[in-house]
Scaffold this motif. Sequence first.
Motif, PDB file in Angstrom:
ATOM      1  N   ASP A 204     -43.734  23.872 -44.202  1.00  0.00           N
ATOM      2  CA  ASP A 204     -43.881  24.017 -45.658  1.00  0.00           C
ATOM      3  C   ASP A 204     -44.119  25.477 -46.042  1.00  0.00           C
ATOM      4  OD1 ASP A 204     -43.550  21.336 -46.258  1.00  0.00           O
ATOM      5  OD2 ASP A 204     -45.660  20.961 -46.701  1.00  0.00           O
ATOM      6  N   GLY A 205     -44.971  26.159 -45.276  1.00  0.00           N
ATOM      7  CA  GLY A 205     -45.281  27.553 -45.581  1.00  0.00           C
ATOM      8  C   GLY A 205     -44.053  28.442 -45.488  1.00  0.00           C
ATOM      9  N   GLY A 206     -43.250  28.261 -44.445  1.00  0.00           N
ATOM     10  CA  GLY A 206     -42.039  29.065 -44.286  1.00  0.00           C
ATOM     11  C   GLY A 206     -41.015  28.775 -45.355  1.00  0.00           C
ATOM     12  N   ILE A 207     -40.804  27.506 -45.648  1.00  0.00           N
ATOM     13  CA  ILE A 207     -39.828  27.122 -46.671  1.00  0.00           C
ATOM     14  C   ILE A 207     -40.286  27.627 -48.034  1.00  0.00           C
ATOM     15  CG2 ILE A 207     -38.786  25.142 -47.880  1.00  0.00           C
ATOM     16  CD1 ILE A 207     -37.684  25.802 -44.974  1.00  0.00           C
ATOM     17  N   GLU A 208     -41.562  27.495 -48.323  1.00  0.00           N
ATOM     18  CA  GLU A 208     -42.083  27.960 -49.617  1.00  0.00           C
ATOM     19  C   GLU A 208     -41.947  29.472 -49.770  1.00  0.00           C
ATOM     20  OE1 GLU A 208     -43.056  27.907 -53.341  1.00  0.00           O
ATOM     21  OE2 GLU A 208     -42.749  26.064 -52.195  1.00  0.00           O
ATOM     22  N   LEU A 209     -42.108  30.191 -48.684  1.00  0.00           N
ATOM     23  CA  LEU A 209     -41.935  31.642 -48.728  1.00  0.00           C
ATOM     24  C   LEU A 209     -40.519  32.005 -49.171  1.00  0.00           C
ATOM     25  CD1 LEU A 209     -43.295  34.379 -48.072  1.00  0.00           C
ATOM     26  CD2 LEU A 209     -42.356  34.150 -45.779  1.00  0.00           C
ATOM     27  N   VAL A 210     -39.530  31.332 -48.607  1.00  0.00           N
ATOM     28  CA  VAL A 210     -38.142  31.601 -48.993  1.00  0.00           C
ATOM     29  C   VAL A 210     -37.888  31.125 -50.422  1.00  0.00           C
ATOM     30  CG1 VAL A 210     -35.707  31.180 -48.457  1.00  0.00           C
ATOM     31  CG2 VAL A 210     -37.364  31.456 -46.596  1.00  0.00           C
ATOM     32  N   LEU A 211     -38.379  29.944 -50.751  1.00  0.00           N
ATOM     33  CA  LEU A 211     -38.148  29.427 -52.107  1.00  0.00           C
ATOM     34  C   LEU A 211     -38.787  30.320 -53.169  1.00  0.00           C
ATOM     35  CD1 LEU A 211     -38.563  25.579 -51.573  1.00  0.00           C
ATOM     36  CD2 LEU A 211     -36.439  26.878 -51.941  1.00  0.00           C
ATOM     37  N   SER A 212     -39.924  30.934 -52.860  1.00  0.00           N
ATOM     38  CA  SER A 212     -40.554  31.822 -53.829  1.00  0.00           C
ATOM     39  C   SER A 212     -39.678  33.048 -54.106  1.00  0.00           C
ATOM     40  CB  SER A 212     -41.955  32.241 -53.370  1.00  0.00           C
ATOM     41  OG  SER A 212     -41.885  33.087 -52.251  1.00  0.00           O
TER      42      SER A 212
ATOM     43  N   TYR B 167     -24.200  28.413 -32.974  1.00  0.00           N
ATOM     44  CA  TYR B 167     -24.282  27.275 -33.879  1.00  0.00           C
ATOM     45  C   TYR B 167     -24.458  27.705 -35.328  1.00  0.00           C
ATOM     46  CZ  TYR B 167     -26.136  22.997 -35.954  1.00  0.00           C
ATOM     47  OH  TYR B 167     -26.349  21.916 -36.748  1.00  0.00           O
ATOM     48  N   GLU B 168     -23.672  27.138 -36.208  1.00  0.00           N
ATOM     49  CA  GLU B 168     -23.864  27.307 -37.650  1.00  0.00           C
ATOM     50  C   GLU B 168     -24.473  25.998 -38.141  1.00  0.00           C
ATOM     51  OE1 GLU B 168     -24.357  29.451 -40.266  1.00  0.00           O
ATOM     52  OE2 GLU B 168     -22.310  30.164 -40.191  1.00  0.00           O
ATOM     53  N   SER B 169     -25.647  26.060 -38.678  1.00  0.00           N
ATOM     54  CA  SER B 169     -26.424  24.878 -39.023  1.00  0.00           C
ATOM     55  C   SER B 169     -25.680  23.908 -39.919  1.00  0.00           C
ATOM     56  CB  SER B 169     -27.725  25.306 -39.708  1.00  0.00           C
ATOM     57  OG  SER B 169     -28.445  24.172 -40.139  1.00  0.00           O
ATOM     58  N   SER B 170     -25.778  22.636 -39.578  1.00  0.00           N
ATOM     59  CA  SER B 170     -25.193  21.597 -40.434  1.00  0.00           C
ATOM     60  C   SER B 170     -26.002  21.431 -41.716  1.00  0.00           C
ATOM     61  CB  SER B 170     -25.109  20.273 -39.676  1.00  0.00           C
ATOM     62  OG  SER B 170     -26.402  19.799 -39.355  1.00  0.00           O
ATOM     63  N   LEU B 171     -27.211  21.972 -41.732  1.00  0.00           N
ATOM     64  CA  LEU B 171     -28.037  21.894 -42.933  1.00  0.00           C
ATOM     65  C   LEU B 171     -27.451  22.726 -44.074  1.00  0.00           C
ATOM     66  CD1 LEU B 171     -31.607  22.262 -41.364  1.00  0.00           C
ATOM     67  CD2 LEU B 171     -30.249  20.184 -41.678  1.00  0.00           C
TER      68      LEU B 171
ATOM     69  N   VAL C  16     -26.204  32.423 -52.523  1.00  0.00           N
ATOM     70  CA  VAL C  16     -26.480  31.043 -52.132  1.00  0.00           C
ATOM     71  C   VAL C  16     -26.279  30.829 -50.632  1.00  0.00           C
ATOM     72  CG1 VAL C  16     -25.613  28.668 -52.383  1.00  0.00           C
ATOM     73  CG2 VAL C  16     -26.073  30.059 -54.401  1.00  0.00           C
ATOM     74  N   ALA C  17     -25.212  31.362 -50.088  1.00  0.00           N
ATOM     75  CA  ALA C  17     -24.941  31.184 -48.653  1.00  0.00           C
ATOM     76  C   ALA C  17     -26.044  31.821 -47.808  1.00  0.00           C
ATOM     77  CB  ALA C  17     -23.579  31.774 -48.290  1.00  0.00           C
ATOM     78  N   GLU C  18     -26.479  33.010 -48.196  1.00  0.00           N
ATOM     79  CA  GLU C  18     -27.522  33.696 -47.430  1.00  0.00           C
ATOM     80  C   GLU C  18     -28.875  32.991 -47.582  1.00  0.00           C
ATOM     81  OE1 GLU C  18     -28.839  35.951 -44.578  1.00  0.00           O
ATOM     82  OE2 GLU C  18     -26.760  35.921 -45.230  1.00  0.00           O
ATOM     83  N   ALA C  19     -29.164  32.513 -48.762  1.00  0.00           N
ATOM     84  CA  ALA C  19     -30.419  31.777 -48.983  1.00  0.00           C
ATOM     85  C   ALA C  19     -30.432  30.491 -48.151  1.00  0.00           C
ATOM     86  CB  ALA C  19     -30.597  31.458 -50.466  1.00  0.00           C
ATOM     87  N   ALA C  20     -29.308  29.795 -48.114  1.00  0.00           N
ATOM     88  CA  ALA C  20     -29.220  28.570 -47.312  1.00  0.00           C
ATOM     89  C   ALA C  20     -29.425  28.882 -45.832  1.00  0.00           C
ATOM     90  CB  ALA C  20     -27.877  27.885 -47.531  1.00  0.00           C
ATOM     91  N   ARG C  21     -28.783  29.953 -45.353  1.00  0.00           N
ATOM     92  CA  ARG C  21     -28.955  30.357 -43.946  1.00  0.00           C
ATOM     93  C   ARG C  21     -30.407  30.717 -43.643  1.00  0.00           C
ATOM     94  NH1 ARG C  21     -24.378  33.169 -44.714  1.00  0.00           N
ATOM     95  NH2 ARG C  21     -22.607  32.131 -43.814  1.00  0.00           N
ATOM     96  N   THR C  22     -31.037  31.424 -44.556  1.00  0.00           N
ATOM     97  CA  THR C  22     -32.422  31.838 -44.343  1.00  0.00           C
ATOM     98  C   THR C  22     -33.342  30.619 -44.302  1.00  0.00           C
ATOM     99  OG1 THR C  22     -31.967  33.951 -45.414  1.00  0.00           O
ATOM    100  CG2 THR C  22     -34.282  33.303 -45.208  1.00  0.00           C
TER     101      THR C  22
ATOM    102  N   ARG D 193     -26.494  24.555 -49.642  1.00  0.00           N
ATOM    103  CA  ARG D 193     -25.698  25.364 -50.567  1.00  0.00           C
ATOM    104  C   ARG D 193     -25.503  24.675 -51.930  1.00  0.00           C
ATOM    105  NH1 ARG D 193     -21.652  25.878 -46.539  1.00  0.00           N
ATOM    106  NH2 ARG D 193     -22.408  27.318 -44.993  1.00  0.00           N
ATOM    107  N   PRO D 194     -25.089  23.400 -51.955  1.00  0.00           N
ATOM    108  CA  PRO D 194     -24.908  22.760 -53.265  1.00  0.00           C
ATOM    109  C   PRO D 194     -26.216  22.652 -54.060  1.00  0.00           C
ATOM    110  CG  PRO D 194     -23.884  21.442 -51.537  1.00  0.00           C
ATOM    111  CD  PRO D 194     -24.635  22.544 -50.869  1.00  0.00           C
ATOM    112  N   LEU D 195     -27.327  22.437 -53.363  1.00  0.00           N
ATOM    113  CA  LEU D 195     -28.609  22.368 -54.067  1.00  0.00           C
ATOM    114  C   LEU D 195     -28.953  23.711 -54.704  1.00  0.00           C
ATOM    115  CD1 LEU D 195     -30.706  20.296 -51.507  1.00  0.00           C
ATOM    116  CD2 LEU D 195     -30.066  19.587 -53.820  1.00  0.00           C
ATOM    117  N   LEU D 196     -28.722  24.781 -53.953  1.00  0.00           N
ATOM    118  CA  LEU D 196     -29.004  26.115 -54.488  1.00  0.00           C
ATOM    119  C   LEU D 196     -28.066  26.460 -55.651  1.00  0.00           C
ATOM    120  CD1 LEU D 196     -29.639  27.810 -51.063  1.00  0.00           C
ATOM    121  CD2 LEU D 196     -31.315  27.700 -52.937  1.00  0.00           C
ATOM    122  N   ARG D 197     -26.782  26.119 -55.512  1.00  0.00           N
ATOM    123  CA  ARG D 197     -25.820  26.371 -56.604  1.00  0.00           C
ATOM    124  C   ARG D 197     -26.213  25.596 -57.860  1.00  0.00           C
ATOM    125  NH1 ARG D 197     -21.802  25.192 -53.082  1.00  0.00           N
ATOM    126  NH2 ARG D 197     -21.359  27.025 -51.858  1.00  0.00           N
ATOM    127  N   GLU D 198     -26.566  24.341 -57.656  1.00  0.00           N
ATOM    128  CA  GLU D 198     -27.004  23.522 -58.781  1.00  0.00           C
ATOM    129  C   GLU D 198     -28.240  24.143 -59.426  1.00  0.00           C
ATOM    130  OE1 GLU D 198     -29.355  19.384 -59.142  1.00  0.00           O
ATOM    131  OE2 GLU D 198     -27.517  19.278 -57.956  1.00  0.00           O
TER     132      GLU D 198
END
Length: 180
Positions: free
Chosen positions: A166-174, A106-110, A133-139, A115-120
């Motif tokens: 929240d903790g996992g997402i924040e880790l990647v966003l940081s 499965y390739e996530s529909s998310l 951007v693609a790798e960040a979205a996948r992560t 990707r567009p949010l990260l590009r923006e």
Amino acid sequence: MLYEAAAALFVERGYEDTTMADIAERAGTSRRTAFNHFPSKGDIPMLWTRRMADVAVEVITGSTGDPAPRRIRDYFRLISRLVEAEPELTRQMMLGWTAAVGPIRYESSLLADLRPLLREGQERGDVRTDVDVAEAARTLSDVYMGVVFRWVRDPEALGSFQDVADGGIELVLSAVRARD
């Protein structure tokens, strides 16, 4: 109507113990009609995932002035609230998703949302320009799905779904957030 019938039956009987014939009967339609809408029972969890993501996208679309990392965090928080609101439905849909497609194929529909949010964010200076951007979205997707899997497996052991997600997402966003 078919989706709602399926969701109710999955909660009542479990994904594995619900057939397309059961879903058609509950929806008051024929089995053929059910299969015309959902070629396989495994398509129903895919729709469930997309519906939650669509709700989140709709809400964050109105926050275009916010930095991309905040919008991404809000996106996942909205999905998390939907997941937590119906824990047994989430459990059954994830069991169905795993049985039908699974994380290997499965390739996530998310990804189409992230990707567009990260590009923006890169264009606005919120996200580092050297970030793939693609790798960040996948992560981001992988981290979130990992939390969902752990929560489905043992909700009590995980504690607060929202806090762990929240903790996992924040880790990647940081890691992708532009430095001041």
